[in-house]
Enzyme design. Structure first.
Site, PDB file in Angstrom:
ATOM      1  CE  LYS A 289      -7.198   1.490   3.717  1.00  0.00           C
ATOM      2  NZ  LYS A 289      -5.955   2.007   4.334  1.00  0.00           N
TER       3      LYS A 289
ATOM      4  CB  CYS B 210      -4.036  -1.281   4.697  1.00  0.00           C
ATOM      5  SG  CYS B 210      -2.990  -1.075   6.177  1.00  0.00           S
TER       6      CYS B 210
ATOM      7  CD  GLU C 139      -2.448   1.300   2.756  1.00  0.00           C
ATOM      8  OE1 GLU C 139      -3.524   1.895   2.821  1.00  0.00           O
ATOM      9  OE2 GLU C 139      -1.906   0.750   3.742  1.00  0.00           O
TER      10      GLU C 139
END
Length: 276
Positions: A117, A152, A45
């Site tokens: 995300k 994440c 990431e």
């Protein structure tokens, strides 16, 4: 689809503030070109700038189409002849917002998927205030398997992974910039997502320290039974693992827990039974 093995390579990148973003892009591109025997290469990431380098997000933001990272990653994927999950970048949308966006390139260099995300980390600080939230779960079909994309902090939200599994995902790819102080959570959650999804998980993190936050490292490859097939240490490292996509179908057939899910239950109601 589903018969041929997948050679997956995770590049756990050291995000060193002393290295310029431009130099790191070039260095990582060279690392990708060295993986020409792989089928799938995965990056972490926000590796160009660092997941905790929030002060640099706006300055380093770039478009998905024609941005410097995307252009270099597309060329590296093409040169190596690999599918490349290029981790994520700080995307600047043409309409203004910033997003934490993952990019997947085909071996011909074509951008095949982008995932913004959904769950932003920071509790009203950092990413949570500087970036907009994605609104769509994303899967991508490779010749051998189907990828489910997450990033994440998404790892803490199992409902997203249920959506990906229901959409056909067999291999879950999770680039991350996970902090070292919560490394135990990282290992536990990566294995949990593999077990509950009965899928492979490729979880690729960063090394080093950025934004004053030491990174966990310990990128992992976990199989559908939750067994750790490979795990990195805390520093920059390359993991290469051969995966058998047929193992996903076999696991789901032999231990059909996903079949036994009960969906659509009504919301719980307070009990009317007196506790005494």
């Amino acid at each position: 689809m589903g018969g041929d093995p997948v050679r997956a390579t995770l590049l756990q990148i050291d995000v060193d503030p002393a290295e310029t973003v431009s130099d790191r892009r070039e260095r990582v591109a060279a690392m990708i070109r060295a993986q020409s025997g792989a089928d799938l290469v995965v990056l972490p990431e926000l590796w160009p700038v660092g997941a905790f380098a929030a002060d640099a997000f706006a300055a380093e933001a770039e478009p998905v189409e024609g941005g410097p990272t995307a252009e270099l990653m597309a060329a590296a994927a093409r040169d190596a002849g690999v599918w490349l999950h290029a981790g994520s970048i700080v995307e600047r949308d043409p309409d203004g917002p910033l997003y934490n966006t993952s990019l997947l390139f085909a071996p011909d260099g074509e951008l095949r998927a982008a995932y913004r995300k959904i769950h932003r980390f920071g509790f009203d600080q950092g990413e949570a205030t500087l970036m907009a939230a994605g609104e769509r779960a994303v899967t991508a079909r490779l010749p051998q398997t189907v990828l489910g994309l997450a990033t994440c902090y998404d790892l803490r939200f199992p409902e997203l992974f249920r959506l990906l599994v229901d959409a056909g995902a067999q291999l879950l790819v999770i680039p991350a910039g996970w902090p070292a102080r919560r490394r135990a959570h990282w290992r536990l959650l990566v294995q949990a997502r593999a077990v509950e999804s009965q899928a492979y998980v490729l979880a690729c993190g960063t090394a080093g320290t950025n934004g004053g936050v030491e990174q966990a490292g310990h990128s992992m490859v976990v199989d559908p039974w939750g067994e750790i097939l490979a795990e990195a240490g805390p520093g920059e490292e390359v993991l290469a693992v051969d995966l058998d996509p047929a193992k996903v179908a076999a696991t789901r057939r032999d231990f059909p827990v996903l079949r036994d899910r009960v969906l659509g239950l009504p919301a719980p109601q307070a009990s009317s039974v007196s506790p005494g």
